[in-house]
Scaffold this motif. Structure first.
Motif, PDB file in Angstrom:
ATOM      1  N   SER A   8       0.845  -1.194   0.000  1.00  0.00           N
ATOM      2  CA  SER A   8       0.000   0.000   0.000  1.00  0.00           C
ATOM      3  C   SER A   8       0.878   1.241   0.000  1.00  0.00           C
ATOM      4  CB  SER A   8      -0.935   0.018   1.215  1.00  0.00           C
ATOM      5  OG  SER A   8      -0.179   0.050   2.411  1.00  0.00           O
ATOM      6  N   ALA A   9       0.292   2.343  -0.442  1.00  0.00           N
ATOM      7  CA  ALA A   9       1.013   3.614  -0.497  1.00  0.00           C
ATOM      8  C   ALA A   9       0.018   4.742  -0.274  1.00  0.00           C
ATOM      9  CB  ALA A   9       1.722   3.783  -1.832  1.00  0.00           C
ATOM     10  N   TYR A  10       0.508   5.801   0.361  1.00  0.00           N
ATOM     11  CA  TYR A  10      -0.304   6.997   0.642  1.00  0.00           C
ATOM     12  C   TYR A  10       0.313   8.166  -0.108  1.00  0.00           C
ATOM     13  CZ  TYR A  10      -2.571  10.782   3.219  1.00  0.00           C
ATOM     14  OH  TYR A  10      -3.284  11.906   3.570  1.00  0.00           O
ATOM     15  N   ILE A  11      -0.516   8.882  -0.887  1.00  0.00           N
ATOM     16  CA  ILE A  11      -0.046  10.029  -1.676  1.00  0.00           C
ATOM     17  C   ILE A  11      -0.839  11.253  -1.271  1.00  0.00           C
ATOM     18  CG2 ILE A  11       0.310  10.958  -3.992  1.00  0.00           C
ATOM     19  CD1 ILE A  11      -0.429   7.325  -3.790  1.00  0.00           C
ATOM     20  N   GLY A  12      -0.136  12.274  -0.813  1.00  0.00           N
ATOM     21  CA  GLY A  12      -0.770  13.545  -0.473  1.00  0.00           C
ATOM     22  C   GLY A  12      -0.688  14.522  -1.630  1.00  0.00           C
ATOM     23  N   PHE A  13      -1.788  15.169  -1.913  1.00  0.00           N
ATOM     24  CA  PHE A  13      -1.846  16.089  -3.047  1.00  0.00           C
ATOM     25  C   PHE A  13      -1.601  17.543  -2.648  1.00  0.00           C
ATOM     26  CE2 PHE A  13      -5.001  12.807  -4.721  1.00  0.00           C
ATOM     27  CZ  PHE A  13      -4.026  12.140  -5.447  1.00  0.00           C
ATOM     28  N   VAL A  14      -1.897  17.913  -1.444  1.00  0.00           N
ATOM     29  CA  VAL A  14      -1.825  19.318  -1.024  1.00  0.00           C
ATOM     30  C   VAL A  14      -0.937  19.424   0.205  1.00  0.00           C
ATOM     31  CG1 VAL A  14      -4.073  19.856  -2.000  1.00  0.00           C
ATOM     32  CG2 VAL A  14      -3.919  19.119   0.378  1.00  0.00           C
ATOM     33  N   LYS A  15      -0.363  20.630   0.363  1.00  0.00           N
ATOM     34  CA  LYS A  15       0.436  20.912   1.546  1.00  0.00           C
ATOM     35  C   LYS A  15      -0.388  21.556   2.652  1.00  0.00           C
ATOM     36  CE  LYS A  15       4.729  21.491  -1.072  1.00  0.00           C
ATOM     37  NZ  LYS A  15       5.870  22.414  -1.395  1.00  0.00           N
ATOM     38  N   LYS A  16      -1.461  22.261   2.244  1.00  0.00           N
ATOM     39  CA  LYS A  16      -2.329  22.910   3.211  1.00  0.00           C
ATOM     40  C   LYS A  16      -3.711  22.262   3.145  1.00  0.00           C
ATOM     41  CE  LYS A  16       0.033  27.369   2.842  1.00  0.00           C
ATOM     42  NZ  LYS A  16      -0.130  28.816   2.548  1.00  0.00           N
ATOM     43  N   PRO A  17      -4.329  21.961   4.283  1.00  0.00           N
ATOM     44  CA  PRO A  17      -5.628  21.280   4.265  1.00  0.00           C
ATOM     45  C   PRO A  17      -6.727  22.082   3.588  1.00  0.00           C
ATOM     46  CG  PRO A  17      -4.608  21.170   6.439  1.00  0.00           C
ATOM     47  CD  PRO A  17      -3.804  22.139   5.646  1.00  0.00           C
ATOM     48  N   ASN A  18      -6.660  23.401   3.633  1.00  0.00           N
ATOM     49  CA  ASN A  18      -7.713  24.242   3.055  1.00  0.00           C
ATOM     50  C   ASN A  18      -7.555  24.445   1.552  1.00  0.00           C
ATOM     51  OD1 ASN A  18      -8.855  24.582   5.610  1.00  0.00           O
ATOM     52  ND2 ASN A  18      -7.565  26.376   6.039  1.00  0.00           N
ATOM     53  N   TYR A  19      -6.483  23.951   0.973  1.00  0.00           N
ATOM     54  CA  TYR A  19      -6.247  24.137  -0.458  1.00  0.00           C
ATOM     55  C   TYR A  19      -7.046  23.109  -1.250  1.00  0.00           C
ATOM     56  CZ  TYR A  19      -3.803  24.491  -4.909  1.00  0.00           C
ATOM     57  OH  TYR A  19      -3.507  24.638  -6.232  1.00  0.00           O
ATOM     58  N   ARG A  20      -7.734  23.572  -2.301  1.00  0.00           N
ATOM     59  CA  ARG A  20      -8.522  22.676  -3.140  1.00  0.00           C
ATOM     60  C   ARG A  20      -7.668  22.214  -4.309  1.00  0.00           C
ATOM     61  NH1 ARG A  20     -13.674  21.219  -3.769  1.00  0.00           N
ATOM     62  NH2 ARG A  20     -14.347  22.632  -2.113  1.00  0.00           N
ATOM     63  N   PHE A  21      -7.516  20.913  -4.439  1.00  0.00           N
ATOM     64  CA  PHE A  21      -6.666  20.324  -5.465  1.00  0.00           C
ATOM     65  C   PHE A  21      -7.406  20.155  -6.798  1.00  0.00           C
ATOM     66  CE2 PHE A  21      -5.051  16.288  -7.412  1.00  0.00           C
ATOM     67  CZ  PHE A  21      -3.850  16.797  -7.863  1.00  0.00           C
ATOM     68  N   LEU A  22      -8.679  19.801  -6.755  1.00  0.00           N
ATOM     69  CA  LEU A  22      -9.474  19.555  -7.950  1.00  0.00           C
ATOM     70  C   LEU A  22     -10.658  20.510  -8.014  1.00  0.00           C
ATOM     71  CD1 LEU A  22      -9.562  15.643  -7.818  1.00  0.00           C
ATOM     72  CD2 LEU A  22      -7.948  17.084  -9.054  1.00  0.00           C
ATOM     73  N   SER A  23     -11.231  20.628  -9.212  1.00  0.00           N
ATOM     74  CA  SER A  23     -12.407  21.461  -9.410  1.00  0.00           C
ATOM     75  C   SER A  23     -13.658  20.589  -9.326  1.00  0.00           C
ATOM     76  CB  SER A  23     -12.341  22.157 -10.766  1.00  0.00           C
ATOM     77  OG  SER A  23     -13.532  22.862 -11.037  1.00  0.00           O
TER      78      SER A  23
END
Length: 223
Positions: A8-23
């Motif tokens: 298994s692997a975990y991938i984080g997309f954002v550095k800040k929790p409030n940042y929206r990565f996708l639309s």
């Protein structure tokens, strides 16, 4: 590569929790590329499952998908023939006995308004020898947006050519209309008699009026 039991692997997309990565109004595709060696272990592995979990900031599940995967099959004769043909590049280190396994995990993914996706968790049902793995999240464009994004130069050239052609056509039509209007105005001016100037009117008024009278009275005839 390794045959460890960690699957298994975990991938984080954002550095800040409030940042929206996708639309939220755009569909996305998620693809996993596995760069794996063509080893006997991987070839004997057969089918295995790949699961994808898209998570929000609170580790809540937003999207789940699972796909089956298998390495391309090659018979023993084909493997020996490929090895013989590529023997020199393999010996020199120019080539590797590897393959890229591409698996599409999602093709219609939408983000949520109040639970935005910030991370992903991947898991394999069985251990797999892997050199590298790449998870790609790409916007799925349809129609004209697809062509404008993936074929920018040809589409731009086509639209510029069409716009230029229409400008030339409109300029030609406008020039023809203007030329026809100018020719008509010139012809009307040539057929219209010129008005007398004040000097000519005064000269005509000062000139004595002359009348030509025919002498119809007969005189006495003399023999």
């Amino acid at each position: 590569y390794t045959s460890a039991t960690n699957t298994s692997a975990y991938i984080g997309f954002v550095k800040k929790p409030n940042y929206r990565f996708l639309s939220t109004s755009q569909a996305y595709t998620v693809t996993l590329d596995l760069h794996v060696p063509t080893s006997e272990y991987n070839e004997k592995l057969g089918n295995f499952m790949i699961s994808l979990d898209m998570l929000d900031a609170k580790a809540g599940l937003v999207y789940h998908a699972a796909r089956t995967a298998i390495l391309p099959y090659r018979s023993t004769a084909v493997r020996h023939l490929r090895t013989a043909v590529r023997a020199i590049p393999l010996a020199l280190g120019l080539l590797e006995e590897t393959t890229v396994l591409r698996v599409e995990l999602a093709n219609d993914l939408y983000d949520r308004m109040y639970s935005p996706i910030v991370a992903a968790r991947l898991a394999l049902s069985q251990p797999l020898q892997v050199y590298s793995a790449t998870l790609t999240v790409a916007a799925r464009f349809d129609g004209l947006r697809y062509w404008m994004y993936y074929w920018r130069t040809p589409v731009a050239s086509l639209f510029i050519s069409i716009a230029t052609m229409w400008q030339i056509v409109l300029m030609g039509v406008a020039w023809s209309v203007l030329e026809a209007y100018t020719s008509r105005s010139t012809t009307s001016t040539q057929h219209t008699p010129a008005a007398p100037t004040p000097h000519q009117v005064r000269a005509d008024a000062d000139a004595p009026a002359t009348f030509a009278m025919d002498d119809h009275s007969g005189g006495d005839k003399t023999d």
